[in-house]
Design an enzyme around this catalytic site. Structure first.
Site, PDB file in Angstrom:
ATOM      1  N   HIS A 375      -5.735  12.399  -8.650  1.00  0.00           N
ATOM      2  CA  HIS A 375      -4.287  12.543  -8.543  1.00  0.00           C
ATOM      3  C   HIS A 375      -3.829  13.689  -7.668  1.00  0.00           C
ATOM      4  CE1 HIS A 375      -2.628   9.584 -11.396  1.00  0.00           C
ATOM      5  NE2 HIS A 375      -3.789   9.718 -11.998  1.00  0.00           N
ATOM      6  N   LYS A 567      12.217  16.400 -10.798  1.00  0.00           N
ATOM      7  CA  LYS A 567      10.753  16.374 -10.832  1.00  0.00           C
ATOM      8  C   LYS A 567      10.291  17.710 -11.398  1.00  0.00           C
ATOM      9  CE  LYS A 567      10.865  15.572  -6.353  1.00  0.00           C
ATOM     10  NZ  LYS A 567       9.870  14.508  -6.254  1.00  0.00           N
ATOM     11  N   ARG A 568       9.012  17.842 -11.722  1.00  0.00           N
ATOM     12  CA  ARG A 568       8.539  19.140 -12.183  1.00  0.00           C
ATOM     13  C   ARG A 568       8.861  20.221 -11.146  1.00  0.00           C
ATOM     14  NH1 ARG A 568       5.570  19.731 -17.136  1.00  0.00           N
ATOM     15  NH2 ARG A 568       5.275  21.859 -16.406  1.00  0.00           N
ATOM     16  N   LYS A 573       6.683  21.254  -4.295  1.00  0.00           N
ATOM     17  CA  LYS A 573       7.773  20.277  -4.289  1.00  0.00           C
ATOM     18  C   LYS A 573       9.038  20.847  -3.638  1.00  0.00           C
ATOM     19  CE  LYS A 573       6.164  17.754  -8.413  1.00  0.00           C
ATOM     20  NZ  LYS A 573       6.214  16.322  -8.059  1.00  0.00           N
ATOM     21  N   THR A 675       6.321   9.247  -7.713  1.00  0.00           N
ATOM     22  CA  THR A 675       6.837   7.988  -8.236  1.00  0.00           C
ATOM     23  C   THR A 675       8.342   8.088  -8.421  1.00  0.00           C
ATOM     24  OG1 THR A 675       6.255   8.740 -10.458  1.00  0.00           O
ATOM     25  CG2 THR A 675       4.739   7.185  -9.398  1.00  0.00           C
ATOM     26  N   LYS A 679      11.541   5.267  -7.890  1.00  0.00           N
ATOM     27  CA  LYS A 679      12.606   4.960  -8.849  1.00  0.00           C
ATOM     28  C   LYS A 679      13.982   5.104  -8.201  1.00  0.00           C
ATOM     29  CE  LYS A 679       9.820   7.323 -12.338  1.00  0.00           C
ATOM     30  NZ  LYS A 679       9.653   8.643 -12.980  1.00  0.00           N
TER      31      LYS A 679
END
Ligand code: PLP
Length: 833
Positions: A375, A567-568, A573, A675, A679
């Site tokens: 991952h 998101k986290r 990120k 992901t 969405k």
């Protein structure tokens, strides 16, 4: 053989089954009965939570019937099954999912109305099942949905954490964590199965014993025993009768565990040992991507894996037609990341020590049983355990790891004779300083297939992380691009859009075959459809605005552009890149008060790992700067910044349908897939993103003209690091960039509190900007300018949004699961009639 008619997907509202009144009356009576006889509640004093439990129990009756029927067919036909091993399952709420699966959504709405209860209020009483951190755990949940929906025989195995991911609160802008005691009021979806409890041993030492023929027969002795008690959660398919299981293990102390201590005379010692056994499944580790060598974490991993393997073996061998000879013919195990990789060694141990197989034969079975999903490429996320810790907790397993390693090194020697460098990188044991066991190398060696989770990620996996293994085991590496379940992430979370799609396409089959959304393409340019599509978006934004008002106390306009990053919280990120852009817009507005920009609402949702100080500093900065912007009358409400607390699945379901713009802005090469990107796009949000993870494939699907791409590519990132990167050069060269960074580093936003955002500021300028925010800043702002210009053209925006929805078929987890089933698991569907 079970026969089944190709089952039709459930119809919404349309009374396909019984007369709605009649079924609603029946359900209403059932709810009443559960309220009174199960919960011992008077209708007049029942809380929303009581109503939710009573309704869940009523729905559960049907689910249980289907679960029993499914297991009966799977057992009778002795089917090959997939066992998904995951330390995390981010299930969210199960109510809506189970209502859709049983085609009871409208019936339940009517039944609750008959009791004078508001369906949405009852639905909101369910606490999320938050037994995961983020994308990895949510992927596991989407997979369970697709497996059942496509009638694949499968079981999920994991841990029944007493405390899931912490509940997040903001105090003065700071993140504060609270325990998530999700089962305090019970869980109507679970069935406890103490009769299938398993015993697992840990600690102790290995005795070197030889049998009467002089064979080495090591014995693992002086161990402590932990009991694993299964808690079964049914996972119901949509438009089919299949109901699979998620089997989660709760740890308990065993009786001998207590008795031994009692006999030594220590009551307190006995109770202490009891609690230490029960501690194993107590709490989910709240770090996304990083776990650092904690004994309890290794215990969690081993505990659930050992329970699950014993359970699989018990179920396999109880059928007289089965034996070890057909074990790997009936059993496929998928390892969700390296977290369950110790399973490779545990199966070896069972076969060698308990079944008296040769190492050779055991290794053969192991290698046909497991497959491993990688991952992440982030070095800090690659699991390693010190040899010393292994020696203490799992001494026999350590011996077997050395056995496995000698096999791997033998292969390496055969391929690259005399090349010690190759041996060093392939070894399961890292020898720099303190010896460490590399779980990724173990997982690769012990699996027949290794997969990445997006095309780019898999390419980098082969090129950068495991080039030697790719050469050593040709064909072992495959790509399986992630997906999301369209049931939760469109049908259930966005009923307005679902109804519009169903109306336009004339069927609901799209929820089981997402490629059918392509049928919307021809309506993308249709003005009437565009305005219907955007009216849905606006209605969803009105709903989110009410949630924002309630949660954050901020008024936002549904006519503004909703710019969403959920998101986290992680440096890679780059939520702080988003913040730099917000600061730039704010600064432009202050310097040019008449500046014409599209009004924007920036929506954040993110939890930071409790020990990740820089991530928490970013949260504080967004909160504090956001509050200042929201309260600044000078900018005429053109910018709003809201950080919704406690981001989780059920909150995501409310934010996503209301998003106009989806922020997918990780440094290229860092996000394996993502992901959340899928969405949002499925729900008609346009993506602003880097060429990272699945963004690359989203761009391929929607077309270059329907996405806002910016920033360095993976190759450009590598070239930049190779030639030497100094963020100061960019800082000096770009006046606006310098302005916002200096502003962030000042105490302008926190009068009287100096250096409040010092950690963020420092990482950008003095810390070398490891995630290249400064390098991508200008390109990011330019992309946002294109967003602004495009949004002004309502019809163009609408067309792009429709095409995003229409072209997301590839990212259904049904497609992902079909690929796993056909190319990795060799699994066939089994229809339940
Ligand atoms: C989908 C999802 C994620 C993953 O989001 P990414 O943007 O891919 O990191 C994390 N948390 C929740 C609650 C989700 O639903």
């Amino acid at each position: 053989m079970p026969t089944a008619k190709a089952s039709k997907p459930a119809k919404k509202a349309a009374p396909a089954s019984a007369k709605p009144d009649e079924s609603a009356q029946k359900l209403s009576a059932l709810i009443h009965r559960h309220l009174v006889s199960t919960l011992a509640r008077h209708e007049g004093s029942a809380t929303p939570h009581d109503w939710w439990v009573a309704t869940a129990l009523a729905v559960r009756d049907t689910i249980h019937e289907r679960m029993i029927a499914t297991q009966a067919v799977h057992n009778a036909d002795n089917v090959r099954r997939l066992y998904y091993f995951s330390l995390e399952y981010l299930m969210g709420r199960l109510f809506g999912n189970n209502l859709l699966a049983t085609d009871m959504l409208e019936t339940a709405r009517a039944a609750l109305a008959a009791h004078g209860q508001d369906f949405e209020k009852i639905r909101d009483a369910e606490v999320d099942m938050g037994l995961g951190n983020g994308g990895l755990g949510r992927l596991a949940a989407c997979f369970l949905d697709s497996l059942a929906t496509m009638d694949y025989p499968a079981l999920g195995y994991g841990i029944y954490y007493e405390f899931g991911l912490f509940r997040q609160q903001f105090v003065n802008g700071h993140q504060v964590e609270h325990p998530d005691n999700w089962i305090r009021f019970g869980n109507p979806w679970e069935v406890v199965r103490p009769e299938y409890a398993q015993e697992v041993r840990v600690y102790g030492r290995v005795e070197n014993v030889f049998d009467d023929r002089g064979n080495y027969r090591p014995r693992w002795v002086d161990t402590k025993t932990i009991l694993g008690v299964p808690h079964d959660i049914p996972t119901a398919g949509y438009g089919t009768k299949t109901v699979n299981l998620l089997r989660l293990w709760a740890s308990q102390s065993t009786e001998d565990f207590d008795l031994a201590a009692f006999n030594r005379g220590g009551y307190f010692e006995a109770v202490r040992e009891q609690t230490s056994a029960e501690t194993v499944s107590k709490v989910l580790y709240p770090n996304d991507k990083t776990e650092n060598g904690k004994e309890l974490r290794l215990m969690q991993q081993y505990f659930f894996v050992a329970c699950s393997l014993r359970d699989i073996i018990r179920r396999h061998l109880r059928n007289p037609a089965n034996s070890w000879a057909n074990f790997s013919g009936k059993v496929a195990v998928q390892l969700n990341d390296t977290h369950p990789a110790i399973a490779v060694v545990e199966l070896m141990r069972i076969l060698v020590d308990e079944e008296n197989m040769s190492l050779e034969a055991a290794w053969g079975i192991v290698g046909q049983t497991f497959a491993y999903t990688n991952h992440t490429l982030l070095p800090e996320a690659l699991e390693k355990w010190s040899v010393g810790l292994f020696e203490k907790v799992l001494p026999r397993h350590l011996q077997l790891i050395y056995e496995i390693n000698s096999r791997v090194l033998h292969l390496v020697e055969a391929k690259w004779p005399g090349d010690d460098g190759k041996k060093r990188v392939c070894s399961l044991i890292e020898e720099n300083g303190g010896k460490m066991v590399r779980m990724a190398n173990l997982a690769v060696a012990g699996s027949h297939t290794v997969n990445g989770v997006a095309a780019l990620h898999t390419a980098l996996l082969k090129q950068d992380l495991f080039p030697e293994f790719d050469a050593l085991y040709p064909g072992k590496f495959q790509n399986k691009t992630n997906g999301i379940t369209p049931r939760r992430w469109l049908l259930k979370c966005n009923p307005r859009l679902s109804d519009l799609i169903t109306k336009r396409l004339g069927h609901t089959d799209w929820a089981r075959d997402l490629d059918l959304l392509r049928g919307l393409e021809k309506s993308a340019g249709d003005a009437a459809f565009q305005s219907e599509f955007m009216a849905v978006k606006r209605a969803n934004k009105v709903e989110l605005a009410a949630i924002i008002k309630a949660e954050c106390g901020v008024e936002v306009s549904p006519d503004a552009l909703f710019d969403v990053q959920i998101k986290r919280l992680h440096e890679y990120k780059r939520q702080h890149l988003n913040l730099l852009h917000i600061l730039a817009l704010y600064r432009r507005l202050l310097q040019h008060p008449g500046l014409d920009i599209v009004p924007r609402v920036f929506v954040f949702g993110a939890k930071a790992a409790p020990g990740y100080d820089l991530a928490k500093n970013i949260i504080r900065a967004i909160n504090v700067i956001g509050a200042r912007i929201n309260g600044d009358a000078r900018i005429g409400g053109k910018l709003k910044v809201v950080f919704l607390p406690n981001y989780r699945v059920s909150l995501a379901e409310k934010i996503i349908p209301a998003a106009d713009l989806s922020e997918q802005i990780s440094t290229a090469g860092k996000e394996a897939s993502g992901t959340g990107n899928m969405k949002l796009s499925l729900n008609g949000a346009l993506t602003i993103g880097t060429l990272d993870g699945a963004n690359v494939e989203i761009k391929e699907e929607v077309g270059d003209e329907n996405i806002f791409i910016f920033g360095l590519t993976v190759e450009q990132v590598a070239a930049l690091w190779a030639r030497g990167y100094n963020p100061r050069d960019l800082y000096n060269a770009d006046e606006e960039l310098r302005g916002v960074i200096d502003w962030l580093g000042s105490d302008y936003f926190t009068p009287g509190e100096h250096g409040a955002f010092g950690a963020v500021h420092h990482s950008l300028l003095h810390g070398g900007d490891p995630y290249l925010l400064l390098a991508d800043f200008r390109s990011y702002c330019d992309a946002h300018a294109r967003v602004d210009a495009t949004y002004r053209d309502k019809r163009k925006w609408a067309k792009m949004a429709i095409l995003n929805t229409a072209r997301m078929g590839k990212f259904s987890s049904d497609r992902t699961i079909r690929e796993y089933a056909e190319q990795i698991w060799k699994l066939k569907p089994a229809r339940i009639s």
